[in-house]
Design an enzyme around this catalytic site. Structure first.
Site, PDB file in Angstrom:
ATOM      1  N   VAL A 110     -25.410  -0.756 -16.288  1.00  0.00           N
ATOM      2  CA  VAL A 110     -23.969  -0.713 -16.109  1.00  0.00           C
ATOM      3  C   VAL A 110     -23.671   0.727 -15.702  1.00  0.00           C
ATOM      4  O   VAL A 110     -24.016   1.657 -16.441  1.00  0.00           O
ATOM      5  CB  VAL A 110     -23.217  -1.075 -17.409  1.00  0.00           C
ATOM      6  CG1 VAL A 110     -21.713  -0.889 -17.230  1.00  0.00           C
ATOM      7  CG2 VAL A 110     -23.553  -2.497 -17.846  1.00  0.00           C
ATOM      8  N   PRO A 111     -23.063   0.932 -14.545  1.00  0.00           N
ATOM      9  CA  PRO A 111     -22.808   2.308 -14.129  1.00  0.00           C
ATOM     10  C   PRO A 111     -21.792   2.979 -15.053  1.00  0.00           C
ATOM     11  O   PRO A 111     -20.882   2.346 -15.562  1.00  0.00           O
ATOM     12  CB  PRO A 111     -22.248   2.161 -12.711  1.00  0.00           C
ATOM     13  CG  PRO A 111     -21.799   0.756 -12.598  1.00  0.00           C
ATOM     14  CD  PRO A 111     -22.594  -0.042 -13.580  1.00  0.00           C
ATOM     15  N   ASP A 112     -21.973   4.261 -15.281  1.00  0.00           N
ATOM     16  CA  ASP A 112     -21.071   5.024 -16.133  1.00  0.00           C
ATOM     17  C   ASP A 112     -19.916   5.543 -15.270  1.00  0.00           C
ATOM     18  O   ASP A 112     -20.124   6.389 -14.401  1.00  0.00           O
ATOM     19  CB  ASP A 112     -21.816   6.190 -16.776  1.00  0.00           C
ATOM     20  CG  ASP A 112     -20.978   6.940 -17.791  1.00  0.00           C
ATOM     21  OD1 ASP A 112     -19.750   6.703 -17.858  1.00  0.00           O
ATOM     22  OD2 ASP A 112     -21.542   7.776 -18.508  1.00  0.00           O
ATOM     23  N   PRO A 113     -18.691   5.065 -15.508  1.00  0.00           N
ATOM     24  CA  PRO A 113     -17.560   5.475 -14.672  1.00  0.00           C
ATOM     25  C   PRO A 113     -16.935   6.805 -15.097  1.00  0.00           C
ATOM     26  O   PRO A 113     -15.928   7.235 -14.532  1.00  0.00           O
ATOM     27  CB  PRO A 113     -16.571   4.326 -14.873  1.00  0.00           C
ATOM     28  CG  PRO A 113     -16.825   3.861 -16.269  1.00  0.00           C
ATOM     29  CD  PRO A 113     -18.317   4.024 -16.468  1.00  0.00           C
ATOM     30  N   TRP A 114     -17.501   7.468 -16.079  1.00  0.00           N
ATOM     31  CA  TRP A 114     -16.933   8.663 -16.694  1.00  0.00           C
ATOM     32  C   TRP A 114     -16.473   9.720 -15.684  1.00  0.00           C
ATOM     33  O   TRP A 114     -15.401  10.290 -15.799  1.00  0.00           O
ATOM     34  CB  TRP A 114     -17.969   9.269 -17.645  1.00  0.00           C
ATOM     35  CG  TRP A 114     -17.483  10.479 -18.380  1.00  0.00           C
ATOM     36  CD1 TRP A 114     -17.661  11.785 -18.012  1.00  0.00           C
ATOM     37  CD2 TRP A 114     -16.752  10.509 -19.597  1.00  0.00           C
ATOM     38  NE1 TRP A 114     -17.094  12.631 -18.931  1.00  0.00           N
ATOM     39  CE2 TRP A 114     -16.513  11.859 -19.925  1.00  0.00           C
ATOM     40  CE3 TRP A 114     -16.271   9.525 -20.453  1.00  0.00           C
ATOM     41  CZ2 TRP A 114     -15.827  12.249 -21.059  1.00  0.00           C
ATOM     42  CZ3 TRP A 114     -15.590   9.934 -21.586  1.00  0.00           C
ATOM     43  CH2 TRP A 114     -15.374  11.265 -21.873  1.00  0.00           C
TER      44      TRP A 114
END
EC number: 3.1.3.48
Length: 148
Positions: A110-114
């Site tokens: 799951v890509p980290d959208p931070w």
């Protein structure tokens, strides 16, 4: 975000009394804090209640307390495997997206959208929703005591 969405799907399936959803990070740097405001906004805008989430830290105790442990990325997966009390317990750990029907591979992250903008949080929400739906469909594989 995944905790909130998965809890929503459990509630909708009428499994609230049979399935407990917990979430944590493998590092303690956010322990006790609410979720990122951008994640909370994305969830709230989509109709979810993001107010009850508080960050916790993963520990080896989770193996005894849970049937299935889901990692969002390879780093979390490695941390969780390293903390497993036995080799058999390691089998409880799966990548979250291993349930995603659109994932390019079972070990997709799951890509980290931070560090991005709101579109990253919206993308992650969409990914989490479809994956949570699949987890609910396959739940009896991991929680044999659940009655439908």
């Amino acid at each position: 975000m995944a905790h909130v969405v998965l809890q929503d799907r459990i509630d909708r399936a009428g499994l609230t009394d049979q399935v407990v959803v917990s979430s944590s990070g493998t590092g303690g740097w956010h322990r006790g804090e609410p979720m990122d405001r951008r994640a909370a906004t994305t969830l709230t805008d989509a109709g979810y209640d993001a107010t009850r989430h508080v960050a916790r830290t993963f520990s080896p105790d989770w193996y005894a307390e849970n049937d299935l442990l889901l990692a969002m990325d390879q780093s979390n997966y490695a941390d969780m495997i390293e903390q497993a009390p036995t080799v058999e317990a390691q089998q409880q750990v799966r990548m979250f997206r291993s349930f995603d029907p659109e994932a390019p591979s079972p070990d997709a992250e799951v890509p980290d959208p931070w560090y991005g903008g709101p579109e990253g949080f919206a993308e992650v929400l969409e990914m989490v929703e479809r994956t949570a739906d699949e987890i609910i469909e396959r739940l009896p594989e991991f929680a044999p005591g659940v009655r439908w």
